[in-house]
Scaffold this active site. Structure first.
Site, PDB file in Angstrom:
ATOM      1  CG  HIS A   1       4.541  19.528   5.215  1.00 11.16           C
ATOM      2  ND1 HIS A   1       4.590  19.766   6.628  1.00 11.16           N
ATOM      3  CD2 HIS A   1       3.582  20.405   4.596  1.00 11.16           C
ATOM      4  CE1 HIS A   1       3.709  20.600   6.922  1.00 11.16           C
ATOM      5  NE2 HIS A   1       2.959  20.994   5.970  1.00 11.16           N
TER       6      HIS A   1
ATOM      7  CG  ASP B   1      -2.651  22.704   4.682  1.00 14.30           C
ATOM      8  OD1 ASP B   1      -1.755  23.035   5.505  1.00 14.30           O
ATOM      9  OD2 ASP B   1      -2.486  22.498   3.578  1.00 14.30           O
ATOM     10  CG  ASP B   2      -2.284  27.197   5.007  1.00 15.04           C
ATOM     11  OD1 ASP B   2      -1.595  27.464   5.936  1.00 15.04           O
ATOM     12  OD2 ASP B   2      -1.874  26.600   4.048  1.00 15.04           O
TER      13      ASP B   2
ATOM     14  CG  HIS C   1      -1.172  19.461   8.513  1.00 12.95           C
ATOM     15  ND1 HIS C   1      -0.087  18.592   7.818  1.00 12.95           N
ATOM     16  CD2 HIS C   1      -1.088  20.387   7.654  1.00 12.95           C
ATOM     17  CE1 HIS C   1       0.497  19.381   7.032  1.00 12.95           C
ATOM     18  NE2 HIS C   1      -0.090  20.211   6.571  1.00 12.95           N
TER      19      HIS C   1
ATOM     20  CG  HIS D   1       0.951  25.727   8.025  1.00 14.27           C
ATOM     21  ND1 HIS D   1       2.256  25.450   7.821  1.00 14.27           N
ATOM     22  CD2 HIS D   1       0.339  24.658   6.943  1.00 14.27           C
ATOM     23  CE1 HIS D   1       2.411  24.119   7.039  1.00 14.27           C
ATOM     24  NE2 HIS D   1       1.502  23.740   6.743  1.00 14.27           N
TER      25      HIS D   1
ATOM     26  CD  GLU E   1       0.472  20.183  -0.157  1.00 13.88           C
ATOM     27  OE1 GLU E   1      -0.326  20.899  -0.090  1.00 13.88           O
ATOM     28  OE2 GLU E   1       1.500  20.360   0.419  1.00 13.88           O
TER      29      GLU E   1
END
Length: 322
Positions: free
Chosen positions: A186, A267-268, A8, A10, A189
């Protein structure tokens, strides 16, 4: 070092600050409003999204995206990762003035370069953006199903979980499922447990991006464990964005104790001042996982990876021999 795997991330959000500064020089752009002293800086979710979009907007050609994928995966391999999947966004590509085909070719080239340099295996999961609406998501699904890029092996939906309902995207996922792509979405969250439940009911994914707010409903946690749904958990992101107040409030230990299949992900990463190595460290320090537990997390990620059986066996062999 525990060998790692990530499911996961991006890709636009994985752009290292140094690479974005280099891209800014290339295109004559000013990034001083969100990069200071070689690191991203923002104050709230709105300013995070602005920083994300500004950084993403500095990747405009196939070669730019090749550099991005190569930089992300090379850094990941240095942290002990043997496998990674990252989310791609045809919508971001078009906003940058690049066709989805060229965008995906560039990212594929970056994957190949990183593998040649480090041995890391990687795949792409095309995502539709939920708040762009069902038609845009169906377009992304059709691209994923027909692009002919062998490194595209999955499809998912990201974006604002509070917009629309999972049933709005049933057709998009049917397109992806018909093409035998892996399915993730997703949920859980910023959307609560109800978003997880609706996603399981209407989409039937193999994996959930985040999924952690399922903890709000014990029956739902049992369902996730019983059905073997894999959760792509991003602890640092969850805390930085205020989903949970701190690591002591994070439900990873509860979900783990309940028998849920969990993975660790960044994630980022540069935006949240994290890395895959830091996520594993957080799990050790704050959630009480030992080396065997962390290796099992990696095994779960390999189990759930959107790869062919021969690639999965090769990854298992590396993990066992690692």
């Amino acid at each position: 070092m525990v060998l790692k795997a990530e499911l996961h991330c991006h890709i636009e959000g994985a752009a290292p600050a140094a690479l974005v500064e280099s891209q800014a020089k290339k295109y004559g752009a000013d990034v001083s409003t969100f990069i200071q002293d070689g690191a991203y800086h923002w104050n709230d979710f709105t300013s995070f999204l602005k920083a994300y979009d500004h950084a993403a907007g500095l990747f405009r050609t196939e070669e730019d995206y090749a550099l991005l994928a190569e930089a992300y995966l090379t850094g990941l391999a240095a942290d002990g990762a043997i496998y990674a999947e990252f989310f791609t966004s045809p919508d971001h590509a078009e906003r940058a003035g690049l066709s989805p085909e060229a965008y995906t070719r560039g990212l594929g080239e970056g994957i190949i370069r990183a593998k040649e340099k480090t041995g890391i295996e990687a795949r792409m999961v095309v995502t539709g953006v939920r708040h762009f609406g069902p038609e845009a998501v169906e377009k992304a699904a059709f691209f994923a199903a027909t692009c002919g890029q062998p490194l595209v092996t999955g499809f998912g939906v990201a974006g604002d979980e509070r917009v629309g309902h999972p049933r709005d995207f049933v057709r998009a996922f049917a397109i992806a499922r018909e093409a035998e792509l892996g399915i993730t979405m997703h949920a859980g969250e910023f959307g609560g447990a109800e978003s997880v439940e609706a996603t399981l009911d209407d989409i039937r994914p193999a994996r959930l991006g985040h999924g952690v707010r399922a903890v709000e409903k014990p029956d739902l946690v049992r369902r996730i464990a019983d059905e073997g749904i894999v959760l792509e958990v991003c602890p640092v992101s969850n805390v930085v964005l205020g989903v949970f107040s701190d690591f002591s409030a994070h439900p990873f230990p509860q979900l783990h104790a309940a028998g849920c299949r969990l993975t660790l992900n960044s994630d980022d990463p540069p935006h949240f001042h994290t890395s895959l190595a830091k996520e594993y460290s957080v799990a050790e320090v704050h959630f009480g996982l030992d080396e065997a537990d962390l290796t099992e997390v990696t095994r779960t990620a390999i189990d759930a990876a959107f790869v062919d059986d021969s690639t999965r066996r090769a990854l298992y062999a590396r993990l066992i021999g690692g």
